[in-house]
Design a protein around this motif. Structure first.
Motif: not given
Length: 116
Positions: A1-4, A36-40, A74-81
């Motif tokens: 399942m794709k989480l991000s 603040h969402t369920e996905r990264n 990884f925890n969910s709900g993150l923007d990662i650059v």
């Protein structure tokens, strides 16, 4: 399942640069901000200073693959650059993977694992 999903818009990158926390190691710089969402959302940036387009795309693929294979950690709900530094040029998958996980631990964005 794709989480991000992939971060594509310049405005998203700018917002993470402005409001996110950054940490760096020899090969990578990582900015993290809650979305603040369920996905990264993962964004990868490799400057022309790192090398030609072949080298830049290879580093991008290594970072994305490293994240994909460790995504469930990884925890969910993150923007990662993730920004590649010039030192990432010529590195193999294991070195990039190690650098990504190292920064993730420093940011404390990995899920707590219980040892049984």
């Amino acid at each position: 399942m794709k989480l991000s999903e992939s971060m594509k818009k310049n405005a998203n990158f700018k917002s993470v640069y402005k409001s996110g926390k950054s940490l760096a190691n020899t090969y990578l710089i990582m900015y993290v901000m809650e979305n603040h969402t369920e996905r990264n959302k993962l964004g990868v940036s490799v400057s022309k200073k790192v090398g030609n387009s072949v080298i830049r795309h290879r580093i991008t693929r290594l970072i994305r693959e490293s994240y994909r294979l460790n995504e469930e950690m990884f925890n969910s709900g993150l923007d990662i650059v993730v920004i590649a530094r010039a030192g990432a040029k010529g590195r193999n998958y294991l070195e990039i993977n190690s650098a990504l996980l190292h920064l993730s631990r420093m940011h404390k964005i990995l899920k707590e694992t219980t040892k049984s």
